[in-house]
Design a protein around this motif. Sequence first.
Motif, PDB file in Angstrom:
ATOM      1  N   LEU A   9       0.836  -1.212   0.000  1.00 40.32           N
ATOM      2  CA  LEU A   9       0.000   0.000   0.000  1.00 40.32           C
ATOM      3  C   LEU A   9       0.869   1.260   0.000  1.00 40.32           C
ATOM      4  CD1 LEU A   9      -2.799   1.265   0.138  1.00 40.32           C
ATOM      5  CD2 LEU A   9      -2.666   1.091   2.625  1.00 40.32           C
ATOM      6  N   GLU A  10       1.915   1.275   0.816  1.00 39.34           N
ATOM      7  CA  GLU A  10       2.829   2.426   0.837  1.00 39.34           C
ATOM      8  C   GLU A  10       3.513   2.595  -0.512  1.00 39.34           C
ATOM      9  OE1 GLU A  10       4.194   2.361   5.520  1.00 39.34           O
ATOM     10  OE2 GLU A  10       5.199   1.056   4.076  1.00 39.34           O
ATOM     11  N   TRP A  11       3.938   1.481  -1.105  1.00 37.25           N
ATOM     12  CA  TRP A  11       4.603   1.540  -2.397  1.00 37.25           C
ATOM     13  C   TRP A  11       3.667   2.057  -3.475  1.00 37.25           C
ATOM     14  CZ3 TRP A  11       8.974   2.268  -4.398  1.00 37.25           C
ATOM     15  CH2 TRP A  11       9.196   2.039  -5.740  1.00 37.25           C
ATOM     16  N   ALA A  12       2.416   1.641  -3.449  1.00 39.69           N
ATOM     17  CA  ALA A  12       1.437   2.089  -4.444  1.00 39.69           C
ATOM     18  C   ALA A  12       1.235   3.605  -4.368  1.00 39.69           C
ATOM     19  CB  ALA A  12       0.107   1.373  -4.230  1.00 39.69           C
ATOM     20  N   ARG A  13       1.347   4.173  -3.185  1.00 38.72           N
ATOM     21  CA  ARG A  13       1.200   5.631  -3.038  1.00 38.72           C
ATOM     22  C   ARG A  13       2.457   6.376  -3.488  1.00 38.72           C
ATOM     23  NH1 ARG A  13      -0.879   7.552   2.483  1.00 38.72           N
ATOM     24  NH2 ARG A  13      -1.250   9.397   1.228  1.00 38.72           N
ATOM     25  N   LEU A  14       3.619   5.762  -3.328  1.00 33.87           N
ATOM     26  CA  LEU A  14       4.881   6.426  -3.652  1.00 33.87           C
ATOM     27  C   LEU A  14       5.285   6.281  -5.113  1.00 33.87           C
ATOM     28  CD1 LEU A  14       7.451   7.868  -2.640  1.00 33.87           C
ATOM     29  CD2 LEU A  14       8.377   5.618  -2.122  1.00 33.87           C
ATOM     30  N   GLU A  15       5.021   5.139  -5.709  1.00 33.84           N
ATOM     31  CA  GLU A  15       5.510   4.823  -7.051  1.00 33.84           C
ATOM     32  C   GLU A  15       5.154   5.845  -8.128  1.00 33.84           C
ATOM     33  OE1 GLU A  15       5.966   0.893  -9.806  1.00 33.84           O
ATOM     34  OE2 GLU A  15       4.132   1.116  -8.642  1.00 33.84           O
ATOM     35  N   PRO A  16       3.943   6.406  -8.156  1.00 34.51           N
ATOM     36  CA  PRO A  16       3.639   7.384  -9.216  1.00 34.51           C
ATOM     37  C   PRO A  16       4.508   8.645  -9.181  1.00 34.51           C
ATOM     38  CG  PRO A  16       1.624   6.657  -8.134  1.00 34.51           C
ATOM     39  CD  PRO A  16       2.772   6.105  -7.350  1.00 34.51           C
ATOM     40  N   HIS A  17       5.158   8.916  -8.064  1.00 36.43           N
ATOM     41  CA  HIS A  17       5.968  10.127  -7.918  1.00 36.43           C
ATOM     42  C   HIS A  17       7.431   9.918  -8.310  1.00 36.43           C
ATOM     43  CE1 HIS A  17       2.592  12.001  -5.926  1.00 36.43           C
ATOM     44  NE2 HIS A  17       2.489  10.911  -5.179  1.00 36.43           N
ATOM     45  N   LEU A  18       7.806   8.693  -8.642  1.00 37.60           N
ATOM     46  CA  LEU A  18       9.184   8.385  -9.011  1.00 37.60           C
ATOM     47  C   LEU A  18       9.362   8.452 -10.524  1.00 37.60           C
ATOM     48  CD1 LEU A  18       9.710   5.356  -6.640  1.00 37.60           C
ATOM     49  CD2 LEU A  18      10.534   7.680  -6.328  1.00 37.60           C
ATOM     50  N   PRO A  19      10.591   8.734 -10.974  1.00 32.58           N
ATOM     51  CA  PRO A  19      10.826   8.780 -12.425  1.00 32.58           C
ATOM     52  C   PRO A  19      10.675   7.389 -13.038  1.00 32.58           C
ATOM     53  CG  PRO A  19      12.886   8.977 -11.230  1.00 32.58           C
ATOM     54  CD  PRO A  19      11.791   9.014 -10.206  1.00 32.58           C
ATOM     55  N   LYS A  20      10.266   7.363 -14.285  1.00 33.87           N
ATOM     56  CA  LYS A  20      10.097   6.105 -15.013  1.00 33.87           C
ATOM     57  C   LYS A  20      11.443   5.655 -15.569  1.00 33.87           C
ATOM     58  CE  LYS A  20       5.669   6.285 -14.500  1.00 33.87           C
ATOM     59  NZ  LYS A  20       5.369   6.168 -13.116  1.00 33.87           N
ATOM     60  N   ASN A  21      11.652   4.351 -15.631  1.00 34.30           N
ATOM     61  CA  ASN A  21      12.868   3.777 -16.213  1.00 34.30           C
ATOM     62  C   ASN A  21      12.629   3.525 -17.692  1.00 34.30           C
ATOM     63  OD1 ASN A  21      14.482   3.702 -13.957  1.00 34.30           O
ATOM     64  ND2 ASN A  21      13.781   1.695 -13.320  1.00 34.30           N
ATOM     65  N   THR A  22      12.755   4.561 -18.485  1.00 28.15           N
ATOM     66  CA  THR A  22      12.553   4.416 -19.923  1.00 28.15           C
ATOM     67  C   THR A  22      13.768   4.954 -20.664  1.00 28.15           C
ATOM     68  OG1 THR A  22      11.452   6.550 -20.045  1.00 28.15           O
ATOM     69  CG2 THR A  22      10.050   4.627 -19.749  1.00 28.15           C
ATOM     70  N   TRP A  28      18.193   1.140 -12.907  1.00 28.71           N
ATOM     71  CA  TRP A  28      17.632   0.262 -11.896  1.00 28.71           C
ATOM     72  C   TRP A  28      16.411  -0.443 -12.441  1.00 28.71           C
ATOM     73  CZ3 TRP A  28      18.489   5.435  -9.988  1.00 28.71           C
ATOM     74  CH2 TRP A  28      19.704   5.561  -9.311  1.00 28.71           C
ATOM     75  N   LYS A  29      16.318  -1.725 -12.166  1.00 26.19           N
ATOM     76  CA  LYS A  29      15.134  -2.465 -12.575  1.00 26.19           C
ATOM     77  C   LYS A  29      13.967  -2.150 -11.655  1.00 26.19           C
ATOM     78  CE  LYS A  29      17.577  -6.240 -14.705  1.00 26.19           C
ATOM     79  NZ  LYS A  29      17.823  -7.674 -14.763  1.00 26.19           N
ATOM     80  N   SER A  30      14.273  -1.848 -10.407  1.00 28.68           N
ATOM     81  CA  SER A  30      13.217  -1.579  -9.436  1.00 28.68           C
ATOM     82  C   SER A  30      13.647  -0.468  -8.483  1.00 28.68           C
ATOM     83  CB  SER A  30      12.898  -2.838  -8.644  1.00 28.68           C
ATOM     84  OG  SER A  30      12.011  -2.544  -7.589  1.00 28.68           O
ATOM     85  N   HIS A  31      12.898   0.606  -8.457  1.00 32.57           N
ATOM     86  CA  HIS A  31      13.170   1.676  -7.497  1.00 32.57           C
ATOM     87  C   HIS A  31      12.878   1.197  -6.076  1.00 32.57           C
ATOM     88  CE1 HIS A  31      14.057   4.889 -10.267  1.00 32.57           C
ATOM     89  NE2 HIS A  31      12.961   4.638 -10.951  1.00 32.57           N
TER      90      HIS A  31
END
Length: 51
Positions: A9-22, A28-31
């Motif tokens: 749940l914490e990760w789901a809230r944080l992930e949209p705010h991180l840069p995309k690996n494109t 990194w494969k996983s932030h």
Amino acid sequence: MGRGDLTDLEWARLEPHLPKNTGRGGRWKSHRVIIDGIFFRQRTGIPWRDL
């Protein structure tokens, strides 16, 4: 998941705010692993070189 790691749940809230690996430069494969490592370092106080 280890003690003190981010919950799903914490990760789901944080992930949209991180840069995309494109494209180039995505090293990194996983932030999530990086962030959990930073939290581990903060909890334990180990030197960065030991992380």
